[in-house]
Design a protein around this motif. Structure first.
Motif: not given
Length: 521
Positions: A150-151, A230, A233-234, A236, A256, A258, A280-281, A283
């Motif tokens: 996805k990245s 990444d 990722v995770g 905000n 994704e 988000g 998210k990865q 996105e």
């Protein structure tokens, strides 16, 4: 594809003109392009190959521009003349990465390969400040399909290219197919190509390097992609877009999830930002692209494809079954056609209306259905078994032959540029004769001519042997056929019983026939 700016030490050019060679002991030995006789040779060779092969993509390489300003200017002249003299050709700019890249060379190029080897997270980001991002082939696209993740979706902002291992399993191919489908859709929405506006949004936290925003020329639609890394990722993150029309409404959605879909003014989004909670990865943020594939907005099933037929055939040296159909329809977007074999899902076709199964045998039954961007499917359309091609593998002769392109290659069942008959470069008429070995009642024909997607034969007809001479077959001719019409289907006015058929063209110069198919009733 060719590399005209260099020559190997053991090449014919090196033997004939050693004075032309630069660094002849190196495997990437270049030609001395500061010499005018070398420039003339390269252009003459490229034009000859265009005539011989038809339009192709030229790849440059071999450190071609380094050394002197004269050499650099001569290389630019070669590229410019190549495109002007061959408007149907394409240019892939490369020289140990992007060594040839400049404002002027990019202007003539269709694709620019940025670098060899591994890329950093900034891949293409800064280069796109000067050059159109759609022309940039970035290095993260040069990996095996099995490593695609996805990245890799940052490729949606560049020239989406996948190299390396390309024979992935269905599970490896499906994520790539989905992203390519989205890429194709974005191209139709005016957010790629000429007049697109490119911005670099700010973020509330993390690194903005590699984040690109592309908007249509009027600013009404667009999307944002993120770098292939990444680190965020995770977490905000709030993304602050640019270039929106302050008073216009924008429906913001994410690939994704988000952020939930929401409609606000351009001023609101630019001031308050778009919160991704969390990021998210893979996105992607969309502006006013609600009907994109995988959006979930389409609930109407597409219509089934029509005129589905199957027939025994050969393709690229393989015997198998070919399946053809006419397009289905959808109120929004067709993602692919799904092929069923003997009642089970078998494969997918994302572009075109043709499928060849090299594992197919007589007795196999095929069906095809249309699938739209949100996975809605049409009814299955069964195939009608087509007539046999009685010309395949039969003896063939011709009035003349160019190089290795012998007459029998036009009836070997292989439709390709490598396996075709090419006449001598002389004035017409030129002819190709097929001996069927016995009499057949022939009702139709399919003639594949030209090279790649161009240089089709303009004027031709089919004749039948009546035992003592050749007679024209009613309904089996073409006049003024466009150069891009490389496949011509002919339905005879009445079936013709004959043991020999002749293709005759009045075109001057090279006549190219990839395959002549004759279908018996």
């Amino acid at each position: 594809m060719a590399r005209p700016l260099g020559a190997e030490a053991n090449s014919q050019i090196a033997a004939a003109h050693p004075e032309w060679m630069a660094n002849p002991s190196w495997y990437k030995a270049g030609l001395r392009t500061e010499r005018q006789d070398v420039v003339a040779h390269i252009l003459a060779m490229l034009n000859q190959k265009q005539t011989e092969f038809g339009s192709f993509m030229l790849k440059t390489d071999y450190g071609a521009d380094s050394g002197t300003i004269l050499k650099a200017n001569n290389i630019l002249y070669i590229l410019e003349q190549f495109k002007k003299q061959n408007p149907g050709a394409a240019l892939l700019l490369c020289s140990d990465g992007a060594g040839l890249l400049s404002i002027e060379t990019a202007r003539f190029s269709d694709v620019v390969q940025l670098r060899d080897g591994a890329a950093g997270s900034e891949d293409g980001y800064y280069t796109s400040l000067l050059f159109p991002s759609e022309k940039l082939q970035v290095s993260y696209g040069r990996g095996d399909i099995g490593n695609y993740s996805k990245s890799n979706r940052y490729l949606l902002s560049y020239h989406l290219t996948i190299a390396g291992k390309v024979d992935g399993t269905p599970s490896e191919m499906e994520p790539l197919r989905r992203d390519v489908d989205l890429y194709r859709y974005l191209k139709t929405q005016g957010v790629m190509g000429r007049w697109v506006k490119v911005y670099r949004p700010a973020v509330s936290a993390g690194d903005k390097e590699g984040i690109l925003q592309k908007m249509s020329g009027d600013g009404s639609k667009g999307y944002i992609t993120f770098a292939k890394k990444d680190a965020m990722v995770g977490t905000n993150v709030t993304v602050f877009p640019k270039g929106l029309n302050a008073s216009a409404s924008y429906t913001v959605a994410t690939l994704e999830g988000g952020k939930t879909t929401e409609t606000r003014s351009g001023s609101y989004w630019m001031t308050n930002g778009i919160p991704l909670t969390p990021f998210k990865q893979g996105e992607v943020i969309f502006f006013n692209l609600e009907n994109r594939p995988m959006s979930g907005s389409d609930t109407t099933a597409p219509s089934a494809p029509g005129n589905v037929s199957q027939a025994e055939a050969s393709n690229l040296g393989y015997n198998g079954i070919e399946v053809t159909w006419t397009e289905g329809a959808d109120d929004n977007w067709i993602s692919y056609y799904e092929i069923f074999k003997n009642g089970a899902a078998y494969d997918k076709v994302s572009k075109g209306t043709y499928y060849f199964d090299k594992e197919g045998v007589s007795g196999d039954e095929y069906q095809v259905r249309t699938v739209d961007g949100d996975g809605n499917v049409s009814a299955l359309a069964p195939t009608a078994v087509g007539p046999a091609n009685v010309a395949a593998g039969k003896p063939a002769t011709a009035d003349s032959v160019y190089d290795v392109f012998a007459a029998e290659k036009a009836v070997d069942g292989v439709v390709s540029d490598e396996s075709r008959w090419v006449s001598a470069n002389t004035n017409g008429p030129h002819w190709l004769e097929v001996d069927l070995g016995q009499s057949y009642a022939i009702g139709s024909a399919e003639v594949h001519t030209g090279h790649s997607d161009g240089n089709a034969v303009s004027n031709f007809k089919l004749q039948a042997w009546n035992g003592s001479g050749w007679t024209d077959i009613p309904g089996a001719s073409a006049s003024g056929n466009p150069k891009t019409s490389t496949v011509v289907s002919l339905a005879f006015a009445d079936p013709v019983a004959t043991s020999k058929v002749r293709f005759v063209s009045t075109d001057n110069g090279y006549v190219r026939v990839k395959e002549l198919k004759l279908f018996a009733l």
